[in-house]
Write a protein that holds these residues in place. Structure first.
Motif, PDB file in Angstrom:
ATOM      1  N   PRO A   5       0.833  -1.204   0.000  1.00  0.00           N
ATOM      2  CA  PRO A   5       0.000   0.000   0.000  1.00  0.00           C
ATOM      3  C   PRO A   5       0.873   1.262   0.000  1.00  0.00           C
ATOM      4  O   PRO A   5       1.874   1.327   0.709  1.00  0.00           O
ATOM      5  N   VAL A   6       0.465   2.231  -0.802  1.00  0.00           N
ATOM      6  CA  VAL A   6       1.203   3.495  -0.882  1.00  0.00           C
ATOM      7  C   VAL A   6       0.532   4.488   0.051  1.00  0.00           C
ATOM      8  O   VAL A   6      -0.650   4.794  -0.090  1.00  0.00           O
ATOM      9  N   GLY A   7       1.282   4.993   1.025  1.00  0.00           N
ATOM     10  CA  GLY A   7       0.729   5.912   2.003  1.00  0.00           C
ATOM     11  C   GLY A   7       0.316   7.241   1.403  1.00  0.00           C
ATOM     12  O   GLY A   7       0.795   7.643   0.335  1.00  0.00           O
ATOM     13  N   ALA A   8      -0.568   7.939   2.118  1.00  0.00           N
ATOM     14  CA  ALA A   8      -1.075   9.222   1.628  1.00  0.00           C
ATOM     15  C   ALA A   8       0.049  10.244   1.458  1.00  0.00           C
ATOM     16  O   ALA A   8       0.051  11.028   0.501  1.00  0.00           O
ATOM     17  N   ASN A   9       1.018  10.241   2.368  1.00  0.00           N
ATOM     18  CA  ASN A   9       2.118  11.197   2.257  1.00  0.00           C
ATOM     19  C   ASN A   9       2.979  10.913   1.036  1.00  0.00           C
ATOM     20  O   ASN A   9       3.470  11.841   0.380  1.00  0.00           O
ATOM     21  N   THR A  10       3.151   9.632   0.714  1.00  0.00           N
ATOM     22  CA  THR A  10       3.909   9.257  -0.482  1.00  0.00           C
ATOM     23  C   THR A  10       3.137   9.625  -1.738  1.00  0.00           C
ATOM     24  O   THR A  10       3.714  10.119  -2.719  1.00  0.00           O
ATOM     25  N   LEU A  11       1.833   9.389  -1.719  1.00  0.00           N
ATOM     26  CA  LEU A  11       1.008   9.799  -2.865  1.00  0.00           C
ATOM     27  C   LEU A  11       1.101  11.304  -3.086  1.00  0.00           C
ATOM     28  O   LEU A  11       1.141  11.776  -4.221  1.00  0.00           O
ATOM     29  N   GLY A  12       1.123  12.064  -1.981  1.00  0.00           N
ATOM     30  CA  GLY A  12       1.298  13.507  -2.099  1.00  0.00           C
ATOM     31  C   GLY A  12       2.618  13.864  -2.739  1.00  0.00           C
ATOM     32  O   GLY A  12       2.702  14.780  -3.566  1.00  0.00           O
ATOM     33  N   LEU A  13       3.681  13.127  -2.400  1.00  0.00           N
ATOM     34  CA  LEU A  13       4.998  13.358  -2.993  1.00  0.00           C
ATOM     35  C   LEU A  13       4.981  13.045  -4.489  1.00  0.00           C
ATOM     36  O   LEU A  13       5.538  13.800  -5.300  1.00  0.00           O
ATOM     37  N   ILE A  14       4.351  11.935  -4.853  1.00  0.00           N
ATOM     38  CA  ILE A  14       4.257  11.565  -6.272  1.00  0.00           C
ATOM     39  C   ILE A  14       3.524  12.654  -7.054  1.00  0.00           C
ATOM     40  O   ILE A  14       3.928  13.039  -8.158  1.00  0.00           O
ATOM     41  N   GLU A  15       2.453  13.168  -6.468  1.00  0.00           N
ATOM     42  CA  GLU A  15       1.689  14.237  -7.109  1.00  0.00           C
ATOM     43  C   GLU A  15       2.539  15.499  -7.259  1.00  0.00           C
ATOM     44  O   GLU A  15       2.557  16.123  -8.315  1.00  0.00           O
TER      45      GLU A  15
END
Length: 305
Positions: free
Chosen positions: A281-291
């Protein structure tokens, strides 16, 4: 200046083909819509509508203005929605971001700056290390994502990646160097002059010292592990260099100027990107970084979570 509200009124009139229809659509007085249209036409300096007894139709210029106005309103709506989305579900906690020594001076600051402004409640821990160590940290879940040369992850199914930059190679010269008069150089040109070679294992995968030595005599080759040494030597006219564009800067530390020239020999561009662990699972903070990385470098991750 044309306001967002005036653009809304203009689009309403264009769609309804009348002031009366527009006032019903946007629920505002006829005088306000009429004034907005008049102000827009004064601002752009052309007539946007033909007025007639049955209503209003767009002129040729009006159709052009409508297309751009709708694009602007779509961008405005996306901006507002993005801000509301972040306000509705703010991120907090921590994020561990890895990056290699070669890349940290060029790619960390833009990402950290945008991420910090977008998610001020997330504490970012930066881990600087070589690619092979970052790979192990990613696989072990010790870091959430890493900025790396994607060539170091080739053939691995253990990571998702998002390309940020593809950096081609050029020859660096000083403006006073004899080769500066040419627009494109080849190995035969470089063999007659000193070449400053940056010894870095990651870049050596693209331009190996063995390949350089095939064309440039040893007594014409200067080897160094320092990027600043390369800049200073080239800027002073001591030699030229072949390096990817992401490293290039117009000036040395001493204030001497550098320029680039095309290189005819085929060298694979250097791909820099963001990597994170696949299959977890990709954490919300990591998803924010990807964005954020996608916004900074105008790319989009090709994966599903």
């Amino acid at each position: 200046m044309i306001s967002i509200r005036s653009l809304q009124y203009f689009i309403a009139v264009a769609k309804e083909a009348s002031i009366t229809g527009a006032t019903q659509r946007v629920n505002i007085s006829q005088s306000a819509v009429t004034a907005a249209i008049r102000n827009i036409e004064v601002e752009v300096g052309v007539k946007l509508f033909q007025r007639h007894a049955r209503g209003m139709t767009l002129t040729h210029e009006g159709h052009i203005f409508l297309r751009h106005a709708e694009n602007l309103m779509s961008a405005y709506d996306r901006t507002c929605n993005a801000v509301r989305k972040r306000l509705d579900s703010p991120l907090a906690g921590s994020l561990a971001l890895g990056i290699t020594p070669l890349l940290i001076g060029y790619f960390l600051a833009p990402i950290l700056d945008r991420y910090g402004r977008s998610y001020p409640d997330v504490s970012v821990n930066v881990v600087e290390h070589r690619t092979e160590f970052l790979r192990h940290h990613l696989l072990g879940g010790e870091i959430d994502a890493a900025v790396v040369l994607l060539s170091g992850l080739e053939g691995s199914r253990a990571f998702h990646t998002q390309l940020m930059v593809e950096s081609p190679w050029h020859v660096w010269v000083s403006p006073s160097h004899p080769l500066a008069c040419a627009e494109c150089l080849d190995w035969a040109d470089l063999a007659r002059h000193r070449l400053v070679y940056l010894q870095h294992e990651a870049l050596g995968d693209f331009l190996h010292l063995r390949e350089v030595s095939r064309h440039v005599p040893d007594d014409m080759l200067i080897r160094t592990t320092s990027i600043e040494a390369v800049r200073n030597l080239v800027a002073r006219g001591v030699g030229c260099a072949i390096l990817p564009d992401f490293i290039f800067r117009n000036w040395s530390l001493d204030g001497d100027r550098l320029e680039t020239r095309d290189f005819s020999a085929p060298i694979e561009p250097v791909s820099i990107g963001l990597a994170w662990r696949r299959g977890y699972p990709v954490g919300a903070n990591t998803l924010g970084l990807i964005e954020i990385a996608g916004e900074v470098y105008r790319t989009k991750a090709g994966f599903e979570v």
